[in-house]
Scaffold this motif. Structure first.
Motif, PDB file in Angstrom:
ATOM      1  N   PHE A 189     -11.222   5.097  12.268  1.00 12.85           N
ATOM      2  CA  PHE A 189      -9.845   3.947  12.187  1.00 12.85           C
ATOM      3  C   PHE A 189     -10.480   2.824  11.682  1.00 12.85           C
ATOM      4  CE2 PHE A 189      -7.962   0.547  14.681  1.00 12.85           C
ATOM      5  CZ  PHE A 189      -6.560   0.582  14.144  1.00 12.85           C
ATOM      6  N   VAL A 190     -11.543   2.262  12.001  1.00 13.21           N
ATOM      7  CA  VAL A 190     -12.140   0.831  11.383  1.00 13.21           C
ATOM      8  C   VAL A 190     -12.357   0.830   9.945  1.00 13.21           C
ATOM      9  CG1 VAL A 190     -14.093  -0.704  11.598  1.00 13.21           C
ATOM     10  CG2 VAL A 190     -13.182  -0.017  13.687  1.00 13.21           C
ATOM     11  N   LYS A 191     -13.013   1.965   9.541  1.00  9.73           N
ATOM     12  CA  LYS A 191     -13.101   2.198   8.044  1.00  9.73           C
ATOM     13  C   LYS A 191     -11.714   2.130   7.313  1.00  9.73           C
ATOM     14  CE  LYS A 191     -15.400   5.059   4.556  1.00  9.73           C
ATOM     15  NZ  LYS A 191     -16.142   6.042   4.179  1.00  9.73           N
ATOM     16  N   ASN A 192     -10.991   2.851   7.933  1.00  8.09           N
ATOM     17  CA  ASN A 192      -9.552   2.979   7.303  1.00  8.09           C
ATOM     18  C   ASN A 192      -8.858   1.647   7.369  1.00  8.09           C
ATOM     19  OD1 ASN A 192      -9.580   5.648   6.625  1.00  8.09           O
ATOM     20  ND2 ASN A 192      -8.490   6.278   8.294  1.00  8.09           N
ATOM     21  N   LEU A 193      -8.819   0.967   8.357  1.00 13.52           N
ATOM     22  CA  LEU A 193      -8.502  -0.650   8.510  1.00 13.52           C
ATOM     23  C   LEU A 193      -9.246  -1.529   7.513  1.00 13.52           C
ATOM     24  CD1 LEU A 193      -6.446  -2.369  10.043  1.00 13.52           C
ATOM     25  CD2 LEU A 193      -8.086  -2.466  11.736  1.00 13.52           C
ATOM     26  N   ASP A 194     -10.288  -1.483   7.378  1.00 16.65           N
ATOM     27  CA  ASP A 194     -11.297  -2.153   6.425  1.00 16.65           C
ATOM     28  C   ASP A 194     -10.709  -1.950   4.864  1.00 16.65           C
ATOM     29  OD1 ASP A 194     -12.646  -3.443   8.324  1.00 16.65           O
ATOM     30  OD2 ASP A 194     -14.453  -2.174   7.958  1.00 16.65           O
ATOM     31  N   ASN A 195     -10.498  -0.530   4.674  1.00 17.67           N
ATOM     32  CA  ASN A 195     -10.020  -0.255   3.392  1.00 17.67           C
ATOM     33  C   ASN A 195      -8.507  -1.020   3.165  1.00 17.67           C
ATOM     34  OD1 ASN A 195     -12.349   1.030   2.819  1.00 17.67           O
ATOM     35  ND2 ASN A 195     -11.441   3.220   3.208  1.00 17.67           N
TER      36      ASN A 195
END
Length: 108
Positions: free
Chosen positions: A8-14
């Motif tokens: 989730f955090v990686k997708n949000l960062d992207n």
């Protein structure tokens, strides 16, 4: 952090990175157009609208940019591409705009 949270955090960062790139593209493009800079410097809303609206429409359609907003050094709205009839109002309640002006004033 578990795997789901990490994803989730990686997708949000992207997502934030994509938004940042789109906004950087829009601002770089606008700042590269001398006629836009001159119209704004001369406080010529009609000419500014003429030059900015086609850019806004393209960026809105293709890059999900939902507004280009010009404001004056005294924190007044000068042009909102998403609402051409709303201008002249004070933006002094907007901490982000105050901060942008602070940066501008520190780096003339």
């Amino acid at each position: 952090m578990n795997k789901i949270e990490e994803t989730f955090v990686k997708n949000l960062d992207n997502k934030f990175e994509d938004i940042h790139k789109n906004l950087q593209l829009a601002s770089d493009y606008i700042l590269s157009k001398q006629q836009i800079l001159e119209a704004f410097a001369n406080k010529d809303r009609d000419t500014l609208i003429q030059y900015v609206m086609p850019i806004y429409e393209n960026l809105s359609k293709n890059y999900r940019v939902n507004q280009i907003h010009f404001h004056t050094p005294d924190l007044k709205s000068f042009l909102r591409t998403n609402d051409l009839n709303k201008y002249g109002d004070s933006l002094d309640f907007r901490n982000d705009i105050k901060y942008a002006h602070t940066i501008r004033d520190a780096n003339p």
